[in-house]
Design an enzyme around this catalytic site. Structure first.
Site, PDB file in Angstrom:
ATOM      1  CD  GLU A 113      -3.812  -0.161  -1.286  1.00  0.00           C
ATOM      2  OE1 GLU A 113      -3.138  -1.046  -0.561  1.00  0.00           O
ATOM      3  OE2 GLU A 113      -3.548   0.434  -2.074  1.00  0.00           O
ATOM      4  CD  GLU A 171       2.970   0.430   1.190  1.00  0.00           C
ATOM      5  OE1 GLU A 171       3.829   0.860   0.708  1.00  0.00           O
ATOM      6  OE2 GLU A 171       1.810   0.324   0.750  1.00  0.00           O
TER       7      GLU A 171
HETATM    8  C1  LIG Z   1      -1.691   6.220  -2.252  1.00  0.00           C
HETATM    9  O1  LIG Z   1      -1.940   4.958  -1.789  1.00  0.00           O
HETATM   10  C2  LIG Z   1      -1.460   3.803  -2.132  1.00  0.00           C
HETATM   11  C3  LIG Z   1      -1.785   2.765  -1.501  1.00  0.00           C
HETATM   12  O2  LIG Z   1      -0.912   1.949  -0.534  1.00  0.00           O
HETATM   13  C4  LIG Z   1      -0.069   3.826  -2.365  1.00  0.00           C
HETATM   14  O3  LIG Z   1       0.535   2.615  -3.411  1.00  0.00           O
HETATM   15  C5  LIG Z   1       0.148   5.287  -3.418  1.00  0.00           C
HETATM   16  O4  LIG Z   1       1.789   5.349  -3.759  1.00  0.00           O
HETATM   17  C6  LIG Z   1      -0.294   6.370  -2.685  1.00  0.00           C
HETATM   18  N1  LIG Z   1       0.177   7.619  -3.339  1.00  0.00           N
HETATM   19  C7  LIG Z   1       0.653   8.663  -2.907  1.00  0.00           C
HETATM   20  C8  LIG Z   1       1.016   9.782  -3.443  1.00  0.00           C
HETATM   21  O5  LIG Z   1       1.017   8.442  -1.495  1.00  0.00           O
END
Ligand SMILES: *[C@@H]1O[C@H](CO)[C@@H](O)[C@H](O)[C@H]1NC(C)=O
Ligand SMILES: *[C@@H]1O[C@H](CO)[C@@H](O)[C@H](O)[C@H]1NC(C)=O
Length: 318
Positions: free
Chosen positions: A142, A137
């Site tokens: 962010e 990832e």
């Molecule tokens: C949204 O983004 C964050 C940042 O990477 C991540 O940790 C989180 O799991 C995300 N939520 C979803 C539902 O994808």
């Protein structure tokens, strides 16, 4: 006198050949603008794995409620900013998009005019493989609770670390990228540019985020809208880009102590906006936000009027 001339010519040929092989030139493969976002991405009405106070809606709901909106070279993605929520019901309506295409070696340029702001917000523009964390990832943009600057992070399976000294302008927050070893913190790099996140980013009219991924490194750059150093190929949305001219990146993740072929698979681009949860919720009070995070999100819809992305474009080069 023929020999030296031939030698010089031969040398030049070799030099030009070497330059061509080594130069980091990429050609555009996807140009995502305005309503193109709706064909390039899928809406994911899933529950948030990071426990956010969010309710991700499907495409029909997002469009009916104007949570996504496309016109000309504008694509807006936002949270509901009119509904007061019941604490026993689902969280605030928002959107999570996943690109339909996957990418390995590529450059992605995100031209963003505005990003979500407000206490409790946790927006992200990132890339991830199907098999987490085995395929890796990369978090490009962010942060939480308006606290900049931007944080760029890799999350991997174990056995991937970064050298402590690297050629980048950002500050290393940790060198072990393994989610298991770091309680999911990964190996973060914080930008030193105050305009890279939140209200400051928005006041400056946003800017450009760019990521280059190869088989041996990942680099991320940021240029604010009025920065004097925006590369012309980035600024003009050119049909090809040369990352050799982009200067020292904000974050640099080399493969020195991380085998990229076994830690990174094909990635989808994800854009999401959640609230509270494992990060924004955990540091909500220490970030100076009022009350509790979930109460704030439930009770103050108008506080999320600026909780939106405005994308001018996303361009992918391969
Ligand atoms: C949204 O983004 C964050 C940042 O990477 C991540 O940790 C989180 O799991 C995300 N939520 C979803 C539902 O994808
Ligand atoms: C939807 O959102 C856009 C962008 O903010 C706005 O210009 C438009 O007026 C909205 N449409 C409706 C029906 O509210």
């Amino acid at each position: 006198m023929q020999r030296p001339a031939f030698a010089v010519a031969h040398c030049l040929t070799l030099l030009l050949f070497a330059q061509k092989v080594l130069s980091a030139t990429y050609t555009i493969s996807d140009s995502i603008v305005g309503s193109g976002f709706d064909s390039a991405f899928s809406y994911q009405a899933i529950s948030d794995p990071t426990n956010g106070r969010v309710n991700y809606v499907d495409e029909a709901t997002a469009q009916a409620d104007n949570l996504t909106y496309a016109s000309g070279n504008t694509f807006i993605l936002r949270a509901d900013d009119t509904t007061t929520l019941s604490s026993s019901g689902p969280g605030r309506n928002s959107v999570r998009l996943q690109s339909n295409n996957q990418y390995t070696t590529h450059v992605a340029v995100f031209d963003i005019r505005h990003m979500p702001q407000g206490c409790g917000t946790w927006p992200a523009v990132w890339e991830v493989g199907a098999n987490w964390p085995d395929e890796g990832e990369t978090d490009i943009l962010e942060g939480v609770n308006d606290q900049g600057p931007d944080q760029i992070t890799l999350h991997t399976s174990s056995g991937c670390t970064m050298p402590s000294s690297r050629s980048m302008t950002g500050t290393s927050l940790g060198t072990d990228c393994s989610t298991a070893d770091t309680n999911n913190a990964g190996c973060g790099v914080q930008s030193t540019d105050g305009s890279s996140y939140g209200p400051t980013f928005n006041n400056d009219g946003g800017g450009w985020y760019a990521m280059e991924r190869t088989s041996t490194f990942i680099k991320v750059w940021f240029w604010s809208r009025n920065s004097g150093s925006v590369p012309s190929d980035v600024e003009n949305g050119a049909s090809s880009v040369n990352t050799d001219n982009w200067g020292t990146p904000t974050a640099y993740f080399p493969d020195t102590d991380c085998d990229f072929s076994s830690h990174f698979g094909p990635h989808n681009i994800i854009i999401n906006l959640t609230f509270c949860g494992d990060w924004a919720g955990a540091v909500y009070s220490s970030d100076g936000c009022p009350g509790t995070c979930t109460d704030y999100v439930d009770d103050n819809p108008s506080a999320f009027a600026n909780a939106y992305f405005d994308f001018a474009s996303i361009r992918i080069y391969e």
